[in-house]
Design a protein around this motif. Structure first.
Motif, PDB file in Angstrom:
ATOM      1  N   GLN A 171      -2.107 120.217 -48.457  1.00 17.93           N
ATOM      2  CA  GLN A 171      -1.324 119.757 -47.486  1.00 17.93           C
ATOM      3  C   GLN A 171      -1.536 120.212 -45.926  1.00 17.93           C
ATOM      4  O   GLN A 171      -2.577 120.786 -45.397  1.00 17.93           O
ATOM      5  N   PRO A 172      -0.881 120.033 -44.836  1.00 16.34           N
ATOM      6  CA  PRO A 172      -1.410 119.855 -43.836  1.00 16.34           C
ATOM      7  C   PRO A 172      -1.308 120.929 -43.597  1.00 16.34           C
ATOM      8  O   PRO A 172       0.292 121.981 -43.712  1.00 16.34           O
ATOM      9  N   ARG A 173      -2.147 121.575 -42.752  1.00 17.03           N
ATOM     10  CA  ARG A 173      -2.051 122.563 -42.002  1.00 17.03           C
ATOM     11  C   ARG A 173      -0.740 123.179 -40.782  1.00 17.03           C
ATOM     12  O   ARG A 173      -0.859 121.793 -39.969  1.00 17.03           O
ATOM     13  N   PRO A 174       0.088 123.883 -40.368  1.00 18.22           N
ATOM     14  CA  PRO A 174       1.359 123.809 -39.548  1.00 18.22           C
ATOM     15  C   PRO A 174       0.382 123.292 -37.827  1.00 18.22           C
ATOM     16  O   PRO A 174      -0.715 124.050 -37.432  1.00 18.22           O
ATOM     17  N   SER A 182       0.869 127.037 -44.424  1.00 15.83           N
ATOM     18  CA  SER A 182       0.581 127.619 -43.647  1.00 15.83           C
ATOM     19  C   SER A 182      -1.345 127.979 -44.839  1.00 15.83           C
ATOM     20  O   SER A 182      -0.681 127.679 -46.232  1.00 15.83           O
ATOM     21  N   GLU A 183      -2.180 128.222 -44.214  1.00 18.74           N
ATOM     22  CA  GLU A 183      -3.070 128.505 -45.269  1.00 18.74           C
ATOM     23  C   GLU A 183      -3.190 129.365 -46.552  1.00 18.74           C
ATOM     24  O   GLU A 183      -3.026 129.556 -47.540  1.00 18.74           O
ATOM     25  N   LEU A 184      -2.362 131.166 -45.491  1.00 16.78           N
ATOM     26  CA  LEU A 184      -1.815 132.173 -46.996  1.00 16.78           C
ATOM     27  C   LEU A 184      -1.329 131.402 -47.723  1.00 16.78           C
ATOM     28  O   LEU A 184      -1.136 131.882 -49.078  1.00 16.78           O
ATOM     29  N   ALA A 231      -0.457 128.429 -48.717  1.00 15.51           N
ATOM     30  CA  ALA A 231      -0.699 127.333 -49.393  1.00 15.51           C
ATOM     31  C   ALA A 231      -1.904 128.024 -50.942  1.00 15.51           C
ATOM     32  O   ALA A 231      -1.276 127.821 -51.681  1.00 15.51           O
ATOM     33  N   TYR A 232      -2.807 128.793 -49.926  1.00 15.55           N
ATOM     34  CA  TYR A 232      -3.423 129.970 -51.652  1.00 15.55           C
ATOM     35  C   TYR A 232      -2.514 130.310 -52.390  1.00 15.55           C
ATOM     36  O   TYR A 232      -2.835 130.165 -53.699  1.00 15.55           O
ATOM     37  N   SER A 233      -1.999 131.128 -51.754  1.00 11.64           N
ATOM     38  CA  SER A 233      -0.880 131.980 -52.702  1.00 11.64           C
ATOM     39  C   SER A 233      -0.002 131.042 -53.961  1.00 11.64           C
ATOM     40  O   SER A 233       0.297 131.462 -54.917  1.00 11.64           O
ATOM     41  N   GLU A 234       0.355 129.896 -53.484  1.00 11.53           N
ATOM     42  CA  GLU A 234       1.295 128.885 -54.526  1.00 11.53           C
ATOM     43  C   GLU A 234       0.481 128.298 -55.525  1.00 11.53           C
ATOM     44  O   GLU A 234       0.500 128.380 -56.393  1.00 11.53           O
ATOM     45  N   ALA A 235      -1.118 127.702 -55.231  1.00 14.22           N
ATOM     46  CA  ALA A 235      -1.815 127.492 -55.367  1.00 14.22           C
ATOM     47  C   ALA A 235      -2.848 128.267 -57.098  1.00 14.22           C
ATOM     48  O   ALA A 235      -2.955 127.859 -57.791  1.00 14.22           O
TER      49      ALA A 235
END
Length: 503
Positions: free
Chosen positions: A337-340, A351-353, A355-359
């Motif tokens: 998904q797009p970043r802020p 945020s990338e953080l 995005a990574y934590s949920e995936a």
């Protein structure tokens, strides 16, 4: 001679993908004398003269050498389906100055060989037989080589949705696209419940050509948590096998129930807190999201990041009273998904953080290692195991998605039903309700005997059908490098005065 390969009906495609004739030239050459050592075969022959014995032996050795060459050659080839393997009708093997002919053997070349190829214990991976004929002087040796096919997955691309059994858009249902959407439909037509053709706004309709898609069994080894019935487990009646993880990981069973009566798993998302990754269920699955805001577990929202795979039917059962908005993401789709700052203010970004934590999770022992590494996601174009991360819902039977009472269900990723209802009169896919269903990805309903139904006062929209998420797992077949069984049964023939006699 044209014949079928393993006793089944040959499926000749309009566009031949196999090889109708293969010529294999071994550039390094094969010494016929050297091949006499280490080859496993039995020889049925009788001595009529020294010359005849020499010719018979020479023919048998050539057939054995050709078998070894054929096994090595076939083991390097990949096929999209068993039908493609059966398109190999015959070919010639040249080994040095010697040659032999092989034929896909539906009918035997020798009375001593069986009429059909031995049946495999797994119909998905049938045995493949070739009859190899080698000559020396007036002698000919015929060998039946039996190979076992194997099935695995590869990285594939599905640029468009598939409704292999047909598509009915009826009632007040609306099915629209973003003008870049393509769907492939049986008979190249979409109808309403009266059988009248309908035009879909923003969607290009094309003819579906039969294609082999993956099954739930193909994806089991690429899943993280495998749920199987186990009456010995007191209290819940099932067991959980953990795979593709950084280490041992516990998982809460709260909100997950199993009924052996109809082999049904129920996931209550108002209670269940699911770990990241791919969840595989041996049976039918119903996913029930919260119906009211106050039913949402503390610390959660209505966003779910998982791949759900059911060997049987799969249903997303939004309560008829619900008017909430739900988001279901394939792990790779959420991570991408797009970043802020990349989208206008007010539109969704992550945020990338996060995005990574949920995936992938925040605990190393729960890392889905088939698609995650310690700083991001693997590229599914390069790593076939990662393609499963583009799937939101996968059903081995019927796929049903409901939208409740004016609820909004957004699915970010691919929805796949691999076989459909199988001629039961049921739909392969059902999209129902009075709300809105948005799909950012592809809908693949591959059952060719039952239609997909979009019914009710429902608004269904399709977008991003050609985006990065269209990379999905596809099946691939190989012929084993080692024959099955290992012993070759030879029949030797002598040509005498224009007639052929068995020796």
């Amino acid at each position: 001679m044209k014949s079928k390969g393993y006793g089944g009906k040959k499926n000749i495609r309009e566009k031949q993908k196999g090889f109708s004739a293969l010529l294999l030239t071994l550039l390094t050459g094969i010494s016929v004398a050297g091949m006499t050592m280490g080859l496993v075969y039995s020889i049925n022959s009788s001595q009529s003269s020294v010359v005849a014995v020499h010719a018979q032996t020479e023919a048998q050795v050539r057939a054995a050498a050709a078998y070894q060459a054929l096994a090595a050659f076939m083991s390097t080839k990949d096929f999209d389906s068993v039908s493609d393997i059966n398109l190999i009708e015959r070919g010639e093997i040249t080994a040095g100055s010697n040659s032999a002919v092989y034929t896909n053997s539906g009918s035997p070349l020798s009375p001593s060989l069986p009429d059909t190829c031995p049946t495999s214990t797994d119909p998905v991976t049938p045995n493949i037989c070739f009859d190899i004929v080698a000559e020396s002087g007036e002698a000919a040796a015929i060998a039946r080589a039996i190979f076992k096919s194997t099935r695995s997955i590869k990285t594939g691309t599905q640029s468009g949705s598939v409704f292999a059994g047909g598509l009915v858009v009826g009632g007040s249902a609306s099915f629209t696209g973003d003008n870049n959407s393509t769907i492939y439909v049986k008979d190249d037509i979409v109808t309403n419940t009266a059988g009248t053709e309908v035009v879909l706004n923003g969607i290009n309709v094309e003819l579906y050509v039969p294609t082999d898609f993956v099954s739930a069994n193909d994806l089991m080894s690429f899943s993280n948590y495998i749920f199987k019935a186990d009456p010995a487990v007191v209290g819940i009646g099932y067991s959980i096998e953990k795979r593709n993880l950084g280490g041992d990981a516990s998982i809460s069973t709260a909100g997950i129930t199993y009924s052996a009566i109809n082999n049904l798993w129920t996931i209550d998302l108002s209670v269940a807190v699911l770990p990241p990754g791919v969840l595989w269920f041996d049976g039918n699955v119903i996913i029930r999201p919260p119906a009211r805001t106050r039913d949402i577990p503390v610390g959660q929202d209505l966003r779910y990041v998982n791949s759900f795979i059911a060997k049987g039917n799969l249903e997303l059962a939004v309560a008829t009273s619900s008017s909430l908005s739900y988001d279901f993401y394939a792990p790779a789709e959420f991570y991408n998904q797009p970043r802020p700052g990349e989208v206008p203010v007010g539109e969704f970004s992550v945020s990338e953080l996060i995005a990574y934590s949920e995936a992938c999770g925040t605990v190393a022992s729960q890392l889905p290692t088939q698609y995650c590494h310690n700083s991001g996601l693997y590229d599914p174009n390069l790593k076939k195991e990662a393609t499963v991360a583009n799937i939101v819902f996968f059903s081995g039977g019927e796929l049903s998605v409901g939208s409740g009472n004016n609820a909004t269900v957004s699915v970010h990723g691919n929805l796949i039903a691999s076989t459909g209802a199988g001629g039961t009169g049921m739909a392969s896919g059902k999209f129902t309700g009075t709300g809105t269903i948005k799909v950012e990805g592809n809908i693949v309903i591959s059952g060719e005997t039952d239609v997909t139904e979009m019914l009710g006062n429902i608004d269904i929209s399709l977008s991003k059908t050609t985006g990065s998420g269209n990379v999905i797992p596809m099946p691939t077949y190989k012929i084993g490098s080692k024959p099955f069984p290992v012993e070759i049964d030879f029949s030797t023939y002598m040509t005498c005065g224009g007639t052929t006699a068995r020796h």
